[in-house]
Design a protein around this motif. Sequence first.
Motif, short mmCIF file in Angstrom:
data_model
loop_
_atom_site.label_atom_id
_atom_site.label_comp_id
_atom_site.label_asym_id
_atom_site.label_seq_id
_atom_site.Cartn_x
_atom_site.Cartn_y
_atom_site.Cartn_z
N PRO A 45 30.71 36.76 77.42
CA PRO A 45 30.16 36.75 78.79
C PRO A 45 28.69 36.32 78.83
CG PRO A 45 31.56 38.66 78.50
CD PRO A 45 31.46 38.02 77.14
N ILE A 62 27.44 49.12 77.02
CA ILE A 62 26.93 47.81 76.58
C ILE A 62 26.55 46.95 77.78
CG2 ILE A 62 28.17 47.75 74.39
CD1 ILE A 62 30.20 45.83 75.77
N ILE A 100 23.47 49.91 74.42
CA ILE A 100 23.49 49.20 73.14
C ILE A 100 23.26 47.72 73.42
CG2 ILE A 100 24.94 48.54 71.17
CD1 ILE A 100 24.26 51.53 71.13
N ALA A 131 32.53 49.68 78.02
CA ALA A 131 32.53 48.28 77.58
C ALA A 131 32.78 47.35 78.75
CB ALA A 131 33.59 48.08 76.49
N GLY A 137 36.47 37.55 84.17
CA GLY A 137 36.30 38.99 83.95
C GLY A 137 37.55 39.74 83.53
N HIS A 138 38.63 39.03 83.19
CA HIS A 138 39.87 39.73 82.85
C HIS A 138 40.50 39.22 81.56
CE1 HIS A 138 39.84 42.12 86.47
NE2 HIS A 138 39.49 41.03 87.13
N ALA A 139 39.65 38.91 80.59
CA ALA A 139 40.17 38.46 79.30
C ALA A 139 40.88 39.61 78.60
CB ALA A 139 39.03 37.94 78.44
N LYS A 159 26.35 33.77 81.38
CA LYS A 159 25.17 34.36 82.05
C LYS A 159 23.91 33.57 81.68
CE LYS A 159 27.34 38.92 82.12
NZ LYS A 159 27.39 40.29 81.55
N HIS A 174 47.63 44.65 80.93
CA HIS A 174 47.14 44.76 79.55
C HIS A 174 47.55 46.07 78.87
CE1 HIS A 174 43.86 41.57 80.42
NE2 HIS A 174 44.83 41.04 79.72
N TYR A 234 41.80 51.63 85.31
CA TYR A 234 40.43 52.00 85.69
C TYR A 234 40.34 52.16 87.20
CZ TYR A 234 40.36 46.79 85.77
OH TYR A 234 40.66 45.48 85.96
N SER A 244 31.20 48.38 84.88
CA SER A 244 31.80 48.24 86.21
C SER A 244 31.28 49.26 87.21
CB SER A 244 33.32 48.38 86.07
OG SER A 244 33.63 49.62 85.46
N SER A 267 43.69 46.85 83.29
CA SER A 267 44.67 46.58 84.34
C SER A 267 46.06 46.71 83.73
CB SER A 267 44.46 45.17 84.90
OG SER A 267 44.52 44.23 83.85
N GLY A 313 39.14 44.07 76.70
CA GLY A 313 38.23 42.93 76.51
C GLY A 313 37.88 42.72 75.05
N GLY A 314 37.02 41.75 74.82
CA GLY A 314 36.64 41.42 73.44
C GLY A 314 36.02 42.61 72.74
N VAL A 315 35.02 43.23 73.34
CA VAL A 315 34.36 44.38 72.72
C VAL A 315 35.29 45.59 72.76
CG1 VAL A 315 32.39 45.96 72.83
CG2 VAL A 315 32.07 43.53 73.34
N1 LIG Z 1 25.00 44.78 75.00
C1 LIG Z 1 25.57 43.97 74.15
O1 LIG Z 1 25.13 43.80 73.02
C2 LIG Z 1 26.81 43.25 74.61
C3 LIG Z 1 27.61 42.57 73.69
C4 LIG Z 1 28.78 41.99 74.13
C5 LIG Z 1 29.13 42.06 75.48
N2 LIG Z 1 28.30 42.70 76.36
C6 LIG Z 1 28.66 42.81 77.80
O2 LIG Z 1 29.75 43.71 77.88
C7 LIG Z 1 30.68 43.32 78.89
C8 LIG Z 1 32.06 43.14 78.27
O3 LIG Z 1 32.00 42.13 77.27
P1 LIG Z 1 33.35 41.57 76.61
O4 LIG Z 1 32.95 40.46 75.72
O5 LIG Z 1 34.19 42.66 76.08
O6 LIG Z 1 34.05 40.98 77.95
P2 LIG Z 1 35.53 40.38 78.17
O7 LIG Z 1 36.15 40.07 76.86
O8 LIG Z 1 35.37 39.31 79.17
O9 LIG Z 1 36.37 41.60 78.79
C9 LIG Z 1 36.14 42.09 80.04
C10 LIG Z 1 37.15 43.23 80.26
O10 LIG Z 1 36.69 44.02 81.36
C11 LIG Z 1 37.82 44.61 81.95
N3 LIG Z 1 37.53 44.97 83.32
C12 LIG Z 1 37.39 44.16 84.39
N4 LIG Z 1 37.08 44.89 85.48
C13 LIG Z 1 37.02 46.20 85.08
C14 LIG Z 1 36.73 47.41 85.73
N5 LIG Z 1 36.41 47.46 87.04
N6 LIG Z 1 36.75 48.55 84.99
C15 LIG Z 1 37.03 48.54 83.69
N7 LIG Z 1 37.32 47.39 83.00
C16 LIG Z 1 37.31 46.25 83.70
C17 LIG Z 1 38.91 43.57 81.87
O11 LIG Z 1 40.16 44.25 81.77
P3 LIG Z 1 41.43 43.78 82.65
O12 LIG Z 1 41.59 42.30 82.35
O13 LIG Z 1 42.57 44.58 82.13
O14 LIG Z 1 41.06 43.99 84.09
C18 LIG Z 1 38.56 42.77 80.59
O15 LIG Z 1 39.43 43.07 79.54
C19 LIG Z 1 30.07 42.04 79.49
O16 LIG Z 1 29.30 42.39 80.62
C20 LIG Z 1 29.16 41.51 78.41
O17 LIG Z 1 28.11 40.70 78.87
C21 LIG Z 1 27.16 43.30 75.96
#
Ligand SMILES: NC(=O)c1ccc[n+]([C@@H]2O[C@H](COP(=O)([O-])OP(=O)(O)OC[C@H]3O[C@@H](n4cnc5c(N)ncnc54)[C@H](OP(=O)(O)O)[C@@H]3O)[C@@H](O)[C@H]2O)c1
Length: 299
Positions: free
Chosen positions: A41, A231, A244, A209, A289-291, A45, A173, A187, A212, A170, A148-150
Motif C-alpha cells: 500500500p 501498523i 510499528i 493490520a 484495499g481488499h487483497a 501512497k 476470505h 470486521y 480501519s 470479509s 492482507g499481506g501483513v
Molecule cells: N507501519 C508499517 O511498517 C507498515 C508496513 C506495511 C503495511 N503498512 C500499512 O498497513 C496496512 C495494511 O497493509 P497490507 O500490506 O497488509 O495491506 P493489504 O495487503 O492491501 O491488505 C489490506 C487488508 O485489509 C482488510 N480490510 C479492508 N477493510 C477492512 C476493515 N474495515 N477492517 C479490517 N480489515 C479490513 C482487507 O480484508 P478483506 O479483503 O477481507 O476486506 C485486506 O485483506 C496499510 O495501510 C499499509 O500501508 C504499514
Amino acid sequence: MRAVRFHEFGDQHVLTVEDAPDPHPGPGEIRIRVQAASVNPIDWKIRAGYVREYIPTTFPAITGIDAAGTVDEIGEGVTGVEAGDRVFGLGQGTTAEYAVLSAWAPVPSTWTFEQAAAAGLAGATADECLDALGDLSGKTLLVEGAAGGVGSAAVQIALARGATVIGTASEGHHDFLRELGAIPITYGEGLAERVAAVAPSGVDAALDAAGSGSLADLVDLAGDASRVVSIADMGAAALGVTLIAGNANATGTLADVSRLGEAGALTPRVEATYPLEKAGEAQAHVQGGHAGGKVLITV
Ligand SMILES: NC(=O)c1ccc[n+]([C@@H]2O[C@H](COP(=O)([O-])OP(=O)(O)OC[C@H]3O[C@@H](n4cnc5c(N)ncnc54)[C@H](OP(=O)(O)O)[C@@H]3O)[C@@H](O)[C@H]2O)c1
C-alpha cells in the motif's frame, strides 16, 4: 535497465516502464537481478503524494520497496552472501530489472521468487509487530485485517509462536484464514460480540493490520493499550498504542521470516501477478484495499 518510474505524483497512470540508470550498491548493500517485486500500500501512497511530508520523493522515482532475486553485486563491508545467492528483502526502487537492497535474507528452498517477494515488507512488518507483543505462546491473538499481506503473515508467524489466532476479514476470505489456521470472523460493528462468541475467555493481545479505525475497540478487547500494536492507525499514540513503522530491525525480522519459511511454518499467498508494463493496474488492485495475500510484479 527497464524500470517502472513516475515523474510526478498522481494516479496509477503516472507509472511508465522506461530505461533508467543501473543502480549500484553502497557500503552494506547488495544489488539483485530482480525476479519479482511486491506491491505494498505504501507504493501507491508514495506515488499519489500522500506521504510526501514523511517520505521525500526525488523525480524520476522508481516505485517499489521490496523484491526477491539473485545477488549480482556486493557492496563494501558485506559478508555472508555471494553472487548468485537467492535472496529477498527491502530496498528502494525495486520494481526494475536491478535493485539495491539494504536488508535481506535467503529465499527458503521451498519458496518461489514470487513467494519470497511477497514476504518482504509484509513479513518483516508482521514479525516486528509480534516481537513487540511479547511471548504469545498459549495466548489468544486477535488480528484485524488478517487476510492482507501483513495480516496473513502475522497469522502464520503467531501460530508458529504457539498462539491461538482470531482473524478478521470479509467473508470471502474466511476459507483462506481457516486454511492458515486462524478462526475467522468479520470486521466492523459488533466485533466484541463476535470475538466473545469464539473466545469466551477473551483475547490477550491484538494486532491492527488494517488501520480501519477500530483501534479503541481492540484496546478494549485486549484489556490494555500495551497489549495492542498497530501498523496503520495514525491515532495510535493518542490511545497509548505502539505504532510499528520503519522496519528498524529488518535484517533480524527477515532472517526470522526466512527460517519460518524453510521450516514450512510460513507460506506467503500470492493473490495476483502482473508484468512490469501493468504496474499501474497492480497498484490499483492493492489500492482497492481488499487483497487476500500479496499482489506482485514479475520482472
Ligand atoms: N507501519 C508499517 O511498517 C507498515 C508496513 C506495511 C503495511 N503498512 C500499512 O498497513 C496496512 C495494511 O497493509 P497490507 O500490506 O497488509 O495491506 P493489504 O495487503 O492491501 O491488505 C489490506 C487488508 O485489509 C482488510 N480490510 C479492508 N477493510 C477492512 C476493515 N474495515 N477492517 C479490517 N480489515 C479490513 C482487507 O480484508 P478483506 O479483503 O477481507 O476486506 C485486506 O485483506 C496499510 O495501510 C499499509 O500501508 C504499514
